[in-house]
Design a protein around this motif. Structure first.
Motif, PDB file in Angstrom:
ATOM      1  N   LEU A  52       0.809  -1.225   0.000  1.00  0.00           N
ATOM      2  CA  LEU A  52       0.000   0.000   0.000  1.00  0.00           C
ATOM      3  C   LEU A  52       0.842   1.275   0.000  1.00  0.00           C
ATOM      4  CD1 LEU A  52      -2.624  -1.139   2.658  1.00  0.00           C
ATOM      5  CD2 LEU A  52      -3.019  -0.922   0.193  1.00  0.00           C
ATOM      6  N   ALA A  53       2.134   1.166  -0.260  1.00  0.00           N
ATOM      7  CA  ALA A  53       3.009   2.339  -0.205  1.00  0.00           C
ATOM      8  C   ALA A  53       2.620   3.354  -1.272  1.00  0.00           C
ATOM      9  CB  ALA A  53       4.462   1.919  -0.394  1.00  0.00           C
ATOM     10  N   PHE A  54       2.476   4.605  -0.866  1.00  0.00           N
ATOM     11  CA  PHE A  54       2.147   5.691  -1.788  1.00  0.00           C
ATOM     12  C   PHE A  54       3.151   5.760  -2.938  1.00  0.00           C
ATOM     13  CE2 PHE A  54       2.947  10.336  -2.609  1.00  0.00           C
ATOM     14  CZ  PHE A  54       1.832  10.536  -3.409  1.00  0.00           C
ATOM     15  N   ALA A  55       4.418   5.493  -2.638  1.00  0.00           N
ATOM     16  CA  ALA A  55       5.469   5.592  -3.656  1.00  0.00           C
ATOM     17  C   ALA A  55       5.366   4.507  -4.715  1.00  0.00           C
ATOM     18  CB  ALA A  55       6.846   5.536  -2.989  1.00  0.00           C
ATOM     19  N   PHE A  56       4.634   3.399  -4.427  1.00  0.00           N
ATOM     20  CA  PHE A  56       4.643   2.268  -5.346  1.00  0.00           C
ATOM     21  C   PHE A  56       3.262   1.825  -5.828  1.00  0.00           C
ATOM     22  CE2 PHE A  56       8.594   1.987  -2.960  1.00  0.00           C
ATOM     23  CZ  PHE A  56       9.518   1.790  -3.973  1.00  0.00           C
ATOM     24  N   VAL A  57       2.180   2.305  -5.206  1.00  0.00           N
ATOM     25  CA  VAL A  57       0.855   1.881  -5.661  1.00  0.00           C
ATOM     26  C   VAL A  57       0.579   2.444  -7.044  1.00  0.00           C
ATOM     27  CG1 VAL A  57      -0.139   1.604  -3.365  1.00  0.00           C
ATOM     28  CG2 VAL A  57      -0.252   3.844  -4.500  1.00  0.00           C
ATOM     29  N   PRO A  58      -0.266   1.773  -7.837  1.00  0.00           N
ATOM     30  CA  PRO A  58      -0.600   2.281  -9.174  1.00  0.00           C
ATOM     31  C   PRO A  58      -1.304   3.626  -9.095  1.00  0.00           C
ATOM     32  CG  PRO A  58      -1.301  -0.014  -8.901  1.00  0.00           C
ATOM     33  CD  PRO A  58      -0.895   0.476  -7.553  1.00  0.00           C
ATOM     34  N   TYR A  59      -1.152   4.388 -10.155  1.00  0.00           N
ATOM     35  CA  TYR A  59      -1.854   5.672 -10.260  1.00  0.00           C
ATOM     36  C   TYR A  59      -3.353   5.405 -10.306  1.00  0.00           C
ATOM     37  CZ  TYR A  59      -3.361  10.126 -12.283  1.00  0.00           C
ATOM     38  OH  TYR A  59      -3.990  11.321 -12.505  1.00  0.00           O
ATOM     39  N   GLY A  60      -4.115   6.008  -9.390  1.00  0.00           N
ATOM     40  CA  GLY A  60      -5.552   5.773  -9.321  1.00  0.00           C
ATOM     41  C   GLY A  60      -6.171   6.547  -8.180  1.00  0.00           C
ATOM     42  N   PRO A  61      -7.426   6.232  -7.815  1.00  0.00           N
ATOM     43  CA  PRO A  61      -8.149   6.994  -6.776  1.00  0.00           C
ATOM     44  C   PRO A  61      -7.435   7.035  -5.433  1.00  0.00           C
ATOM     45  CG  PRO A  61      -9.672   5.613  -8.001  1.00  0.00           C
ATOM     46  CD  PRO A  61      -8.302   5.230  -8.454  1.00  0.00           C
ATOM     47  N   TYR A  62      -6.899   5.881  -4.975  1.00  0.00           N
ATOM     48  CA  TYR A  62      -6.209   5.869  -3.681  1.00  0.00           C
ATOM     49  C   TYR A  62      -4.954   6.740  -3.736  1.00  0.00           C
ATOM     50  CZ  TYR A  62      -3.144   4.174   0.038  1.00  0.00           C
ATOM     51  OH  TYR A  62      -2.261   4.102   1.091  1.00  0.00           O
ATOM     52  N   TRP A  63      -4.192   6.605  -4.817  1.00  0.00           N
ATOM     53  CA  TRP A  63      -2.975   7.416  -4.972  1.00  0.00           C
ATOM     54  C   TRP A  63      -3.331   8.902  -4.974  1.00  0.00           C
ATOM     55  CZ3 TRP A  63      -1.185  11.079  -8.295  1.00  0.00           C
ATOM     56  CH2 TRP A  63       0.187  11.370  -8.233  1.00  0.00           C
ATOM     57  N   LYS A  64      -4.402   9.285  -5.676  1.00  0.00           N
ATOM     58  CA  LYS A  64      -4.810  10.694  -5.742  1.00  0.00           C
ATOM     59  C   LYS A  64      -5.205  11.215  -4.360  1.00  0.00           C
ATOM     60  CE  LYS A  64      -6.483  10.488 -10.526  1.00  0.00           C
ATOM     61  NZ  LYS A  64      -7.682  10.573 -11.405  1.00  0.00           N
ATOM     62  N   LEU A  65      -5.901  10.374  -3.575  1.00  0.00           N
ATOM     63  CA  LEU A  65      -6.296  10.786  -2.232  1.00  0.00           C
ATOM     64  C   LEU A  65      -5.083  11.092  -1.365  1.00  0.00           C
ATOM     65  CD1 LEU A  65      -8.418  11.058   0.107  1.00  0.00           C
ATOM     66  CD2 LEU A  65      -8.029   8.609   0.532  1.00  0.00           C
TER      67      LEU A  65
END
Length: 534
Positions: free
Chosen positions: A133-146
């Motif tokens: 769930l690391a921000f640096a590695f998760v795919p670009y998407g809703p969670y990353w944008k949040l």
């Protein structure tokens, strides 16, 4: 010579790690590996018929181009690029990769095709330690944008950075006080450790409202875990690159990263439980605009929000805190150490910097954050150091679909390495690139407008660019000028008679110096009044 023996011979010559792997396997497994390798080579040959791939150095069965790489991978990529061009194709084990080593090629990947390369490839260690769930590695998407919005607007926004300025100021003063006491006793100090403590204290208080001290075991454990995480994330794990080794732990990596994960999880669980208990007793953190929240409170608020479109869990909180700990502790400390080393190695530049501080600030008080805009040479020193010694030497992305770049076909799931370390040392773009010369960024008495480091100038990308650029750039650029200015304003540095300090690097995800910076500080005569008044 038998086919298996020929393969063993190759591995003995080019990759000792692979040899250790093969020696533990049965003849039947080795035979299966050989047949699979032949099939893989056939598939790659077919792909090359259909795809125009970038230039590539010679490769070997199974290991691909791994034999071309040394411990400092960014330097190995740099050497390959000088021979094969600014865009090359490599196969690291069974993982296809491309390496970009010029501003033009970097722009085509990171700006023209930004969405295609908006993802990052993790590793077994990264996936486990960060709960995937690391921000640096998760795919670009809703969670990353949040998380991007939460970090850039709330935690690292101008208002919250302003709230935490007294903390940064206090921590700098603590460091200066420690150095002054060492100077009085003429004792040596490990400045590498002291700078790590400084940056860790700042981000720890912003994240979880705690700091390192001789009696604070929690913050000390946090600092230790961050160093271990950064180290293991940057180490080469055979299981991540050679497909038939995926489930075999030859190097003991799995045991190490499972231990780090267990300790980190227990550490954060204790912190979270204590904060939840405090919130139950005292109510949530004050919601007044004038009170800055730490990141843990922000995340707990989000977790308790039943109306949120994206549900934040405890694992999200732990992963995000680890993200920011690792991003804001070691990288800032590394940059500060490189600045001081380069200034000691270049005394003329050091003297120019001191003259600017004496002229603008004087000898009655310390340099403060509000002084930074009036110190163009100090800011030029920061940028010149980030050019020569970017704390993270490469930007790493992964393609999510097939794309054509610079006339070459880049298949989906290809790793992209943008070698910003190499770009910063390219004589085509920088005059005398190996020289430490902050004046290259100065025009008259101001910084050149072309010296942007926020991701628009692809010759200088220490914080990345675009959507996945570093959200901590504003914090870093508040810390770096004032800390280096205070250090050179207040102290002389005795480095055991060495005229030149080594600039060798240590391997890892970041680029720290190979040796710790140990010195004996002495208070400058002009700065005696500052310490008397404080």
């Amino acid at each position: 010579m038998h086919k298996n023996s020929r393969i063993t011979s190759y591995v003995r010559r080019f990759l000792p790690i692979t040899m250790q792997v093969l020696e533990t396997l049965s003849p039947a497994v080795i035979a299966a590996v050989v047949l699979s390798s032949i099939f893989l080579l056939y598939e790659l040959f077919k792909k090359k018929q259909n795809h125009r791939l970038p230039p590539s150095p010679p490769s070997l069965p199974i290991i691909g181009h791994l034999h071309h790489l040394g411990p400092l991978i960014h330097q190995s990529f740099h050497n390959l690029s000088t021979r094969y061009g600014p865009l090359i194709h490599l196969r690291l084990g069974s993982v296809p990769c491309v390496v970009a080593s010029s501003p033009e090629v970097a722009r085509d990947f990171l700006k023209t095709n930004e969405l295609v390369f908006s993802s990052r490839r993790g590793s077994q260690a990264i996936d486990l330690i960060t709960y995937g769930l690391a921000f640096a590695f998760v795919p670009y998407g809703p969670y990353w944008k949040l998380v991007k919005k939460m970090s850039t607007v709330e935690l690292l926004g101008s208002q919250n950075l302003g709230h935490f300025m007294p903390i940064r100021t206090k921590e700098v003063h603590e460091l200066l006080q420690t150095l002054m006491e060492k100077a009085k006793r003429k004792e040596s100090v490990n400045l590498t450790e002291e700078l790590l403590k400084l940056t860790n204290n700042v981000i720890s208080q912003m994240m979880i409202s705690t700091r390192c001290s001789r009696t604070n075991s929690e913050a000390d454990e946090a600092k230790k875990l961050v160093q271990e995480v950064t180290k293991i994330f940057g180490e080469f794990n055979v299981s991540d690159f050679i497909w038939f080794c995926k489930n075999i732990d030859f190097q003991g990596f799995k045991k190490r990263y499972k231990d780090i994960h267990r300790r980190y999880d227990a550490f954060l669980e204790k912190i979270i439980c204590a904060r939840e208990e405090k919130r139950r007793k005292e109510g949530k953190t004050e919601d007044g605009v004038d009170k800055g929240k730490d990141f843990l409170d922000m995340l707990l608020d989000a977790m308790e929000d039943d109306k949120a479109e994206i549900k934040i869990t405890r694992e999200h909180i732990k992963a995000l805190i680890l993200d920011f700990f690792t991003a804001a502790t070691e990288t800032t400390a590394i940059a500060l150490e490189w600045m001081l080393v380069e200034l000691i190695n270049n005394p003329k530049e050091l003297e120019i910097a001191r003259e600017e501080i004496d002229r603008v600030v004087g000898n009655e008080r310390l340099v403060e954050e509000s002084d930074a805009p009036n110190l163009p040479y100090i800011n030029a020193i920061v940028k010149e150091t980030l050019r020569l010694h970017p704390p993270v030497p490469m930007l790493i992305r992964k393609s999510i679909e097939d794309v054509n770049v610079q006339g070459y076909d880049i298949p989906a799931d290809t790793m992209l390495f943008v070698n910003i370390w190499s770009i910063g040392r390219n004589p085509k773009y920088w005059e005398s690139p190996l020289e430490f010369n902050p004046r290259r960024f100065i025009e008259g008495d101001t910084l050149k407008s072309t010296s942007d480091i926020k991701g628009q100038n692809f010759q200088l990308l220490p914080f990345g660019t675009g959507r996945r650029g570093c959200p901590g750039i504003n914090l870093a650029m508040r810390e770096l000028p004032v800390v280096i200015a205070d250090l050179i304003q207040c102290f002389e540095w005795n480095v055991d008679g060495k005229k030149v300090l080594t600039t060798d690097e240590r391997a890892g995800m970041t680029t720290p110096r190979a040796a710790d910076f140990v010195c004996v500080p002495s208070v400058r005569e002009k700065s005696q009044r500052i310490f008397t008044s404080t």
